[in-house]
Design a protein around this motif. Structure first.
Motif, PDB file in Angstrom:
ATOM      1  N   ALA A 194      -0.636   7.161   5.552  1.00  0.00           N
ATOM      2  CA  ALA A 194      -1.272   8.565   5.623  1.00  0.00           C
ATOM      3  C   ALA A 194      -0.744   9.464   6.608  1.00  0.00           C
ATOM      4  O   ALA A 194      -0.253  10.477   6.612  1.00  0.00           O
ATOM      5  CB  ALA A 194      -2.945   8.457   5.654  1.00  0.00           C
TER       6      ALA A 194
ATOM      7  N   GLY B 110      -3.021   1.550   5.323  1.00  0.00           N
ATOM      8  CA  GLY B 110      -3.275   2.756   4.698  1.00  0.00           C
ATOM      9  C   GLY B 110      -3.329   4.077   5.836  1.00  0.00           C
ATOM     10  O   GLY B 110      -2.916   5.142   5.500  1.00  0.00           O
TER      11      GLY B 110
ATOM     12  N   VAL C 239      -6.861  -2.209   5.811  1.00  0.00           N
ATOM     13  CA  VAL C 239      -6.955  -0.639   5.823  1.00  0.00           C
ATOM     14  C   VAL C 239      -5.840  -0.211   6.879  1.00  0.00           C
ATOM     15  O   VAL C 239      -5.321   1.035   6.664  1.00  0.00           O
ATOM     16  CB  VAL C 239      -8.547  -0.463   6.285  1.00  0.00           C
ATOM     17  CG1 VAL C 239      -8.555   1.139   6.221  1.00  0.00           C
ATOM     18  CG2 VAL C 239      -9.578  -0.713   5.226  1.00  0.00           C
TER      19      VAL C 239
ATOM     20  N   VAL D  77       0.795  -1.337  -0.167  1.00  0.00           N
ATOM     21  CA  VAL D  77       0.020  -0.075  -0.116  1.00  0.00           C
ATOM     22  C   VAL D  77       1.059   1.469  -0.092  1.00  0.00           C
ATOM     23  O   VAL D  77       0.568   2.267  -0.851  1.00  0.00           O
ATOM     24  CB  VAL D  77      -0.767  -0.134   1.220  1.00  0.00           C
ATOM     25  CG1 VAL D  77      -1.632   1.482   1.416  1.00  0.00           C
ATOM     26  CG2 VAL D  77      -2.037  -1.087   1.042  1.00  0.00           C
TER      27      VAL D  77
ATOM     28  N   VAL E  21      -4.906   7.303  -0.160  1.00  0.00           N
ATOM     29  CA  VAL E  21      -5.272   5.808   0.741  1.00  0.00           C
ATOM     30  C   VAL E  21      -6.529   5.704   0.388  1.00  0.00           C
ATOM     31  O   VAL E  21      -7.212   4.510   0.298  1.00  0.00           O
ATOM     32  CB  VAL E  21      -4.963   6.151   2.229  1.00  0.00           C
ATOM     33  CG1 VAL E  21      -5.668   4.902   2.885  1.00  0.00           C
ATOM     34  CG2 VAL E  21      -3.394   6.059   2.134  1.00  0.00           C
TER      35      VAL E  21
ATOM     36  N   GLN F 259     -12.714  10.211   4.077  1.00  0.00           N
ATOM     37  CA  GLN F 259     -11.763   9.793   2.770  1.00  0.00           C
ATOM     38  C   GLN F 259     -11.702   8.257   2.845  1.00  0.00           C
ATOM     39  O   GLN F 259     -11.664   7.879   1.839  1.00  0.00           O
ATOM     40  CB  GLN F 259     -10.554  10.632   2.439  1.00  0.00           C
ATOM     41  CG  GLN F 259      -9.650  10.146   1.593  1.00  0.00           C
ATOM     42  CD  GLN F 259     -10.327  10.554   0.060  1.00  0.00           C
ATOM     43  OE1 GLN F 259     -11.334  11.387   0.192  1.00  0.00           O
ATOM     44  NE2 GLN F 259      -9.629  10.130  -1.116  1.00  0.00           N
ATOM     45  N   ILE F 260     -11.170   7.997   3.943  1.00  0.00           N
ATOM     46  CA  ILE F 260     -10.991   6.683   3.983  1.00  0.00           C
ATOM     47  C   ILE F 260     -12.191   5.411   4.329  1.00  0.00           C
ATOM     48  O   ILE F 260     -12.218   4.551   3.413  1.00  0.00           O
ATOM     49  CB  ILE F 260      -9.917   6.408   5.348  1.00  0.00           C
ATOM     50  CG1 ILE F 260      -8.527   6.987   4.808  1.00  0.00           C
ATOM     51  CG2 ILE F 260      -9.747   4.927   5.748  1.00  0.00           C
ATOM     52  CD1 ILE F 260      -7.368   6.995   5.877  1.00  0.00           C
TER      53      ILE F 260
ATOM     54  N   MET G 218     -12.032  14.975   7.773  1.00  0.00           N
ATOM     55  CA  MET G 218     -11.999  14.606   6.295  1.00  0.00           C
ATOM     56  C   MET G 218     -11.148  13.229   5.953  1.00  0.00           C
ATOM     57  O   MET G 218     -11.410  12.706   5.177  1.00  0.00           O
ATOM     58  CB  MET G 218     -11.093  15.850   5.967  1.00  0.00           C
ATOM     59  CG  MET G 218     -10.871  15.920   4.392  1.00  0.00           C
ATOM     60  SD  MET G 218     -12.797  16.154   3.665  1.00  0.00           S
ATOM     61  CE  MET G 218     -12.278  15.780   1.795  1.00  0.00           C
ATOM     62  N   THR G 219     -10.120  13.240   7.000  1.00  0.00           N
ATOM     63  CA  THR G 219      -9.377  12.000   6.704  1.00  0.00           C
ATOM     64  C   THR G 219     -10.267  10.850   6.966  1.00  0.00           C
ATOM     65  O   THR G 219     -10.225   9.832   6.133  1.00  0.00           O
ATOM     66  CB  THR G 219      -8.108  11.915   7.644  1.00  0.00           C
ATOM     67  OG1 THR G 219      -7.137  12.842   7.319  1.00  0.00           O
ATOM     68  CG2 THR G 219      -7.370  10.444   7.550  1.00  0.00           C
TER      69      THR G 219
ATOM     70  N   ILE H 205      -8.315   2.294  -1.130  1.00  0.00           N
ATOM     71  CA  ILE H 205      -9.399   1.412  -0.616  1.00  0.00           C
ATOM     72  C   ILE H 205     -10.450   0.888  -1.713  1.00  0.00           C
ATOM     73  O   ILE H 205     -10.932   0.021  -1.582  1.00  0.00           O
ATOM     74  CB  ILE H 205      -9.778   2.038   0.847  1.00  0.00           C
ATOM     75  CG1 ILE H 205      -8.569   2.030   1.679  1.00  0.00           C
ATOM     76  CG2 ILE H 205     -11.362   1.433   1.338  1.00  0.00           C
ATOM     77  CD1 ILE H 205      -9.017   2.613   3.150  1.00  0.00           C
TER      78      ILE H 205
ATOM     79  N   ALA I 158      -1.483  12.526   0.560  1.00  0.00           N
ATOM     80  CA  ALA I 158      -1.617  11.124   0.857  1.00  0.00           C
ATOM     81  C   ALA I 158      -2.684  10.392   1.426  1.00  0.00           C
ATOM     82  O   ALA I 158      -2.980   9.197   1.168  1.00  0.00           O
ATOM     83  CB  ALA I 158      -0.261  11.008   1.995  1.00  0.00           C
ATOM     84  N   VAL I 159      -3.327  11.271   2.282  1.00  0.00           N
ATOM     85  CA  VAL I 159      -4.797  10.803   2.731  1.00  0.00           C
ATOM     86  C   VAL I 159      -5.773  10.379   1.681  1.00  0.00           C
ATOM     87  O   VAL I 159      -6.220   9.486   1.609  1.00  0.00           O
ATOM     88  CB  VAL I 159      -5.269  11.789   3.828  1.00  0.00           C
ATOM     89  CG1 VAL I 159      -6.705  11.467   3.964  1.00  0.00           C
ATOM     90  CG2 VAL I 159      -4.332  11.969   4.912  1.00  0.00           C
TER      91      VAL I 159
END
Lengths: 260, 260, 260, 260
Positions: free
Chosen positions: B222, B218, B215, A87, A229, B42-43, B38-39, A233, A225-226
């Protein structure tokens, strides 16, 4: 040759303790500081001085996270398809495209503004400065960084949103005024629709925050980078890389097939 | 060959709008959502369901940001020294070392726990499971991921801090119990001091949050991207890469010099 | 928006055939063409025109392969230590440091020479050109790319070796003359010992071969990838990364430890 | 903790000399050794023992250089489009996808063969070994590395070409016999057309050369770096990345557009 120091002020550990930028990770950070504050601390080696500074910083960071299907996120997805066990490599591959063409315009815009206004407490004649900058770029037939957008026009809605936060938090100042004047001047001179795009808006805001233009690309890289990721996914569940590969391999080479 | 779909659900734009995971970036995110939220968005493609979930997530992320001078941050600094124009490349170089040896133990620990407890609402006999796992690793002479630490012993203080947040937010459950039992069992069996280290603690917490072990890397990548940007900024002001290079080049090759 | 072509002329395959740059891989390349010729073919889209061109090309490539313990090879070794399952990532990490500081001087030197002599069949007054270039760099207080070396002095032995091959193969011409004059002029002007280093020698030779300066970094990157694989193989048998990490982590952070 | 050695046997320099793997770069390598020999030297720490070994090595390397438009070369081109100033980063991005899915099958095939025949001077009953291997993979419902090809069938022409060179140079032996038997057995058992593909052929040849399976990925990465430089040069003259981006961004996100 004399031996130079190898010294980092970022972190230090003992068996019972980890100190980061002077804060005790276990007592003062975990459970007390959020990811936005920690990012601020790691990059600026200090905590945000108040809620306004943190809110402005967060506003910039959240804009940088996700930009859809781009060369960068495509590169991440294509890399993941060949090396799903890594990853970190897929994220790295996507970051590598954040160079002079895409993310570079952010630090270029910030440098342009910071050169024009070395001291924001006495910004000088902004109209004259805008005129001079636009003239300079037009003479060199260069694109003014952050001015104009192929898609978000006549207004980039992200600029409006970011400038609103800047007004509420006290970071709307001479840099925002200057970039606005540059956009208006460029529109007048060229007769084209040239909005101040989100990159220029971020450049103005970070300049007002006192962030050196050389740090800008770092902010963008961390946020993206966030974002990447998130693309990995999705790619792991709903892949597109294999299909992209097959279509493009065929299309790119078919003209070389013998005609018969 | 049939044409497959190329489809991403992450983002969509119109000239006046950018939508990310169903949220309007300008109206609902900028100025309203922080970088941690936000992170998360996004994930996981959704907002945190409450303050507890967000706080637990933030606690994990802030621990992952900074680990001092490591092979990864050294690689970033050495790359920056050769290519200072490419901050993104220096970050990428550091991320590339986050493989099976360092960050890999996080997803290995999470997989171990998630395999042992497929359904945390009926976790089963945890003592028996801990025994079985320890036996299995000892028989294979393999290291149990997340158990033991060369430096943070007899207790890893970060584990205590993280588990405290887990207790406060409701994410201390069977996964944390199981990893604790594994650590105790391993200590009894080997007679060594084997603390549950921060990696195992994070594995337990993210498992309790329902985050798939795949995950985990990841999240780490990040967060560490942020950390590496901090190292680049320090390296730009207070460099160590050149000195490292000179010392090591000399030391590594001096035995090849002719003796005379 | 009009649809542009997606077209590559490099390769095409049928079930019974693979064509690369117009050559049949199975009938005309495998067993008949060596790795140097194949590298030439892949980069210039044609075979070397004679043995002299191939010999000159090989001479440049072999010099670029290995430069000992450098920031680049250190980065590769440190990355391998964290992600031994990803040899490709360790090579990539090392390549990322081949930027403006190290390998960049090769394309800068080639650009300098190719700008000064746009047409080598009528090179003009080389003494005057050397003078002008040295003046220009001295005025800007810039380092002339490829002139001077901290270690290989008063002569860089690799320059001598490469220029000898150039003389034997017919690639010693105005570019080599110009760089030699630049070195002599710079020495006179500054009173310092400033050998034409191997980078400048390579720049002169590739310019004489008609290779565009923009291609130079590509040659260096390809050759160094080979070099980095050698470092990984050595690191896998005789590691240094772990020791580097431990020493530097301690040295870099000890000043932060509480004094008591 | 005791201080370990930091030691590399690859290179050593004095002001008048550079030694690489025991050879004097200026006197014994430049102008005398070609890029294939130098690559061999750098990877195996010795020169090829004769023309046959060198020819066999070159045959493997030239096959690995170029594989057309692949996820890897696409990633390189997309990265170059965003960061044209960093050729090294574009090559790195392409290398990062050479993981378990694509290049990994080469080292998997080599490991399979080297495990089955630990000592090629007494290879044992190859028919029985082939049967056992095919049974094992079929039982685990795993793909036998190097067996079968979606496109190059019923025969992979590269296998024929490589095995011909192996016969001429003395590297056709028990490993090639075993992989051929594995292919035949797999075809009989499954009723499918399953050619020994070029990956398996390379695995057999390098095993016969005594090359450890762990080194295989390194060979592939080094050769592919050359290939990716070729793609960058073509992309710089005849770009496809921008068009790919625009098409895919549109296609991937159009389903999110509001229907009205």
């Amino acid at each position: 040759m004399k031996r130079a120091e190898i010294k980092s002020d970022i972190a230090w550990s003992a068996p019972d303790r980890v100190m980061i930028h002077g804060y005790n990770l276990c007592d003062e950070i975990v459970g007390k500081v959020d990811f936005g504050q920690m990012t601020f601390l790691q990059i600026f080696a200090r905590m945000p001085k108040d809620d306004n500074e943190l809110r402005m910083f967060n506003a910039v960071m959240v804009i940088l996270v996700e930009h859809g299907i781009t060369p960068s996120s495509l590169s991440t997805r294509l890399t993941y398809c060949g090396a799903p066990e890594s990853v970190q490599a897929a994220v790295a591959a996507g970051l590598l495209g954040l160079g002079s063409v895409f993310v570079g315009s952010l630090d270029q815009a910030a440098r342009m503004l910071q050169t024009a206004i070395p001291d924001p407490s006495s910004p000088g004649d902004l109209k004259a400065k805008a005129l001079e900058i636009v003239d300079d770029y037009m003479q060199r037939k260069a694109i003014i960084p952050g001015i104009g957008h192929p898609f978000h026009k006549p207004i980039d809605p992200r600029t409006v949103a970011l400038f609103n936060v800047a007004k509420e938090t006290g970071y709307y100042g001479p840099f925002a005024d200057l970039i606005t004047l540059i956009g208006q001047t460029a529109e007048k001179r060229t007769g084209k629709v040239l909005p101040v795009n989100v990159t220029a808006a971020m450049a103005a805001v970070v300049s007002q925050m006192g962030i050196d233009h050389r740090v800008c690309r770092g902010l963008a890289v961390a946020a993206r980078a966030v974002g990447l990721v998130g693309h990995i996914i999705e790619e792991s569940r709903q892949p597109m890389a294999g299909e992209i590969y097959m279509r493009l391999e065929h299309e790119a080479s078919q003209h070389l097939a013998p005609k018969d």
